[in-house]
Design an enzyme around this catalytic site. Sequence first.
Site, mmCIF file in Angstrom:
data_model
loop_
_atom_site.group_PDB
_atom_site.id
_atom_site.type_symbol
_atom_site.label_atom_id
_atom_site.label_comp_id
_atom_site.label_asym_id
_atom_site.label_seq_id
_atom_site.Cartn_x
_atom_site.Cartn_y
_atom_site.Cartn_z
ATOM 1 N N GLY A 8 0.815 -1.215 0.000
ATOM 2 C CA GLY A 8 0.000 0.000 0.000
ATOM 3 C C GLY A 8 0.844 1.257 0.000
ATOM 4 O O GLY A 8 0.359 2.325 0.359
ATOM 5 N N GLY A 9 2.125 1.126 -0.393
ATOM 6 C CA GLY A 9 3.024 2.282 -0.367
ATOM 7 C C GLY A 9 3.310 2.823 -1.753
ATOM 8 O O GLY A 9 2.523 2.642 -2.692
ATOM 9 N N ASN A 10 4.464 3.482 -1.883
ATOM 10 C CA ASN A 10 4.839 4.145 -3.154
ATOM 11 C C ASN A 10 4.873 3.161 -4.323
ATOM 12 O O ASN A 10 4.306 3.423 -5.392
ATOM 13 C CB ASN A 10 6.245 4.753 -3.026
ATOM 14 C CG ASN A 10 6.345 5.747 -1.886
ATOM 15 O OD1 ASN A 10 5.607 6.715 -1.838
ATOM 16 N ND2 ASN A 10 7.263 5.507 -0.966
ATOM 17 N N PHE A 33 -3.242 -3.811 5.622
ATOM 18 C CA PHE A 33 -3.793 -2.872 6.606
ATOM 19 C C PHE A 33 -5.153 -2.338 6.151
ATOM 20 O O PHE A 33 -5.253 -1.685 5.102
ATOM 21 C CB PHE A 33 -2.817 -1.726 6.846
ATOM 22 C CG PHE A 33 -1.466 -2.207 7.297
ATOM 23 C CD1 PHE A 33 -1.327 -2.894 8.503
ATOM 24 C CD2 PHE A 33 -0.352 -2.025 6.507
ATOM 25 C CE1 PHE A 33 -0.080 -3.361 8.915
ATOM 26 C CE2 PHE A 33 0.898 -2.488 6.906
ATOM 27 C CZ PHE A 33 1.032 -3.158 8.116
ATOM 28 N N GLU A 36 -5.373 1.354 5.339
ATOM 29 C CA GLU A 36 -4.838 1.738 4.016
ATOM 30 C C GLU A 36 -5.856 1.422 2.923
ATOM 31 O O GLU A 36 -6.057 2.217 2.002
ATOM 32 C CB GLU A 36 -3.538 0.978 3.720
ATOM 33 C CG GLU A 36 -2.347 1.478 4.502
ATOM 34 C CD GLU A 36 -1.011 0.869 4.033
ATOM 35 O OE1 GLU A 36 0.019 1.362 4.479
ATOM 36 O OE2 GLU A 36 -1.009 -0.096 3.242
ATOM 37 N N THR A 136 15.848 -4.583 -8.290
ATOM 38 C CA THR A 136 15.412 -3.303 -7.722
ATOM 39 C C THR A 136 14.020 -2.985 -8.253
ATOM 40 O O THR A 136 13.475 -3.702 -9.083
ATOM 41 C CB THR A 136 16.408 -2.185 -8.084
ATOM 42 O OG1 THR A 136 15.974 -0.976 -7.453
ATOM 43 C CG2 THR A 136 16.508 -1.955 -9.574
ATOM 44 N N CYS A 141 9.832 6.488 -7.014
ATOM 45 C CA CYS A 141 8.459 6.988 -7.013
ATOM 46 C C CYS A 141 8.012 7.409 -5.614
ATOM 47 O O CYS A 141 8.490 6.862 -4.617
ATOM 48 C CB CYS A 141 7.524 5.910 -7.565
ATOM 49 S SG CYS A 141 7.746 4.307 -6.764
ATOM 50 N N HIS A 203 24.724 1.586 0.789
ATOM 51 C CA HIS A 203 23.954 2.301 1.820
ATOM 52 C C HIS A 203 24.550 2.134 3.218
ATOM 53 O O HIS A 203 24.888 3.131 3.863
ATOM 54 C CB HIS A 203 22.473 1.881 1.762
ATOM 55 C CG HIS A 203 21.829 2.197 0.450
ATOM 56 N ND1 HIS A 203 20.807 1.462 -0.084
ATOM 57 C CD2 HIS A 203 22.092 3.173 -0.453
ATOM 58 C CE1 HIS A 203 20.466 1.971 -1.254
ATOM 59 N NE2 HIS A 203 21.228 3.010 -1.496
ATOM 60 N N ARG A 315 15.890 3.150 6.071
ATOM 61 C CA ARG A 315 16.013 1.850 5.377
ATOM 62 C C ARG A 315 17.461 1.526 4.996
ATOM 63 O O ARG A 315 17.806 0.359 4.818
ATOM 64 C CB ARG A 315 15.154 1.855 4.110
ATOM 65 C CG ARG A 315 13.692 2.059 4.412
ATOM 66 C CD ARG A 315 12.841 0.900 3.939
ATOM 67 N NE ARG A 315 11.517 1.029 4.475
ATOM 68 C CZ ARG A 315 10.464 1.460 3.799
ATOM 69 N NH1 ARG A 315 10.589 1.758 2.526
ATOM 70 N NH2 ARG A 315 9.303 1.553 4.378
HETATM 71 P P1 NAI Z 1 6.696 2.154 1.388
HETATM 72 O O1 NAI Z 1 7.308 2.545 2.674
HETATM 73 O O2 NAI Z 1 5.958 3.210 0.644
HETATM 74 O O3 NAI Z 1 5.766 0.884 1.598
HETATM 75 C C1 NAI Z 1 5.213 0.645 2.811
HETATM 76 C C2 NAI Z 1 4.008 -0.248 2.621
HETATM 77 O O4 NAI Z 1 4.389 -1.609 2.795
HETATM 78 C C3 NAI Z 1 2.958 0.037 3.667
HETATM 79 O O5 NAI Z 1 2.148 1.095 3.229
HETATM 80 C C4 NAI Z 1 2.232 -1.291 3.745
HETATM 81 O O6 NAI Z 1 1.239 -1.383 2.769
HETATM 82 C C5 NAI Z 1 3.310 -2.298 3.425
HETATM 83 N N1 NAI Z 1 3.784 -2.908 4.682
HETATM 84 C C6 NAI Z 1 4.652 -2.371 5.556
HETATM 85 N N2 NAI Z 1 4.819 -3.200 6.608
HETATM 86 C C7 NAI Z 1 4.046 -4.276 6.397
HETATM 87 C C8 NAI Z 1 3.791 -5.463 7.121
HETATM 88 N N3 NAI Z 1 4.389 -5.740 8.269
HETATM 89 N N4 NAI Z 1 2.924 -6.348 6.588
HETATM 90 C C9 NAI Z 1 2.321 -6.107 5.415
HETATM 91 N N5 NAI Z 1 2.524 -4.985 4.680
HETATM 92 C C10 NAI Z 1 3.376 -4.082 5.158
HETATM 93 O O7 NAI Z 1 7.856 1.559 0.482
HETATM 94 P P2 NAI Z 1 8.002 1.718 -1.084
HETATM 95 O O8 NAI Z 1 8.574 3.062 -1.391
HETATM 96 O O9 NAI Z 1 6.746 1.291 -1.733
HETATM 97 O O10 NAI Z 1 9.164 0.680 -1.378
HETATM 98 C C11 NAI Z 1 8.935 -0.707 -1.425
HETATM 99 C C12 NAI Z 1 10.293 -1.350 -1.587
HETATM 100 O O11 NAI Z 1 10.928 -0.823 -2.764
HETATM 101 C C13 NAI Z 1 11.274 -1.043 -0.437
HETATM 102 O O12 NAI Z 1 12.088 -2.159 -0.266
HETATM 103 C C14 NAI Z 1 12.115 0.107 -0.982
HETATM 104 O O13 NAI Z 1 13.393 0.175 -0.373
HETATM 105 C C15 NAI Z 1 12.209 -0.282 -2.441
HETATM 106 N N6 NAI Z 1 12.476 0.811 -3.348
HETATM 107 C C16 NAI Z 1 11.634 1.866 -3.391
HETATM 108 C C17 NAI Z 1 11.903 2.910 -4.248
HETATM 109 C C18 NAI Z 1 10.991 4.080 -4.337
HETATM 110 O O14 NAI Z 1 11.307 5.009 -5.083
HETATM 111 N N7 NAI Z 1 9.862 4.109 -3.650
HETATM 112 C C19 NAI Z 1 13.078 2.892 -5.157
HETATM 113 C C20 NAI Z 1 13.877 1.689 -5.044
HETATM 114 C C21 NAI Z 1 13.576 0.700 -4.175
#
Ligand code: NAI
Length: 393
Positions: A8-10, A33, A36, A136, A141, A203, A315
């Site tokens: 539910g994130g980016n 969640f 969310e 990756t 985003c 990192h 992270r």
């Molecule tokens: P985010 O922080 O936006 O995603 C968090 C989401 O993950 C939460 O909203 C929830 O839906 C889910 N979540 C968190 N804990 C949870 C749990 N215990 N059980 C179930 N669901 C859970 O992260 P984002 O930005 O979407 O990134 C996802 C992955 O991609 C990460 O590993 C990040 O390091 C990697 N990444 C992200 C980039 C970006 O630009 N956003 C770029 C390169 C890699």
Amino acid sequence: MRITICGGGNAAHTLAGLLAADPANQVRVYTAFEEEAIRWQRGMAEGGIVVTSRHGQIISRPELISSDPGQAIPQAELVLLATPAFAHQPVLEKIAPHLGKGSLIGAMPARSCFDLCARQALGEKFSQMTIFGMQTLPWACRIVQYGREVTVLGTKASVALSVLPARRQAEVVETIARLIGAPVSLTPNFLSLTLAGTGQLIHPGVMYGLFHTWDGRPFKSPPLFYQGIDNATAKILQGLSDEVQRIRTHLEERFPGLDLSDVQPLIRWLWLSYRDDIADCSSLQSSFVSNRSYAGLYAPVQPVDGGFAPDFNARYLSEDVPFGLAATRGVAELCGLETPVIDQVILWAQEKLGKEYLRRGRLDGRDVLETRAPQRYGFTTIQSLIDLYQSVS
Ligand code: NAI
């Protein structure tokens, strides 16, 4: 294609928006969640999800957003995990009962040993599935408005992925490349994906370099991350990279035929990834600080009285150490190789994270079950790990 995106994130917003824009796809979203799911459903009621990038805007609408895996998962041909690595296991355990035979399940990004995590979480169902992991996320985003708008800041030129079983590699590469609209290359096995990850070196290595002598006084402004790499930090990065290369050489000599050719020295990876952006390629340090893609990016900090303090829970440590560097350290330990520089960085990071992964020179600290090291999954010899890869190809 019937696709369910977990998260539910980016990353989940971007994937949902882009994939639902193609009428050939039926896209559902599962977030663990409820809160969310409710916020995202509200966004959909306001008109769908907007994905903004330098190519313009796309507006689309997944057919379902739910926190109930029983609604979101059945019938999915492709399940994409778009969450931080610490969520992979809980998400896989929740969706496992609802997965149909023959589904394709992948993590974007996979981080280290995603295959071992999936094997444990899916149990008997693992052998009925095709699993893939991406090196990756194809995009940088950020959500602009939850459930409503996400911005794609940049797209990677190419992304690598690994597939199990190997006989389905070509088909999966073709499917994923078509879906994300970007070139996808194949990394021959998950061990290669685990060792080749450069975020696990850069990192934690740069965090160590920038902050291991921090005296607790706030910074007036956040320090630059990549451009803050001095000679001493470059030496740490070189040491980390050299130790990974020693693991690669050891494994290739011991197991002829094991293809780890994607596990490249850090400087070579930098040159391949950012060829045109690096003004001075003369050293590892200059290749980082003169790389215009890295210009102006700050280290993770949090505001405190009088300025900024390092954010040790970011992270760059909390994900890249347990789900990256610790796994590589675990492989080295199974090989009987010493890794003094990796150990130096992990020992510092675990103290900052309030964790214990390494204890008395071995990966058997009290929190090792929170890592993705092979030890966490019961591997005690390198032969047993390699046998596993060879048995499922
Ligand atoms: P985010 O922080 O936006 O995603 C968090 C989401 O993950 C939460 O909203 C929830 O839906 C889910 N979540 C968190 N804990 C949870 C749990 N215990 N059980 C179930 N669901 C859970 O992260 P984002 O930005 O979407 O990134 C996802 C992955 O991609 C990460 O590993 C990040 O390091 C990697 N990444 C992200 C980039 C970006 O630009 N956003 C770029 C390169 C890699």
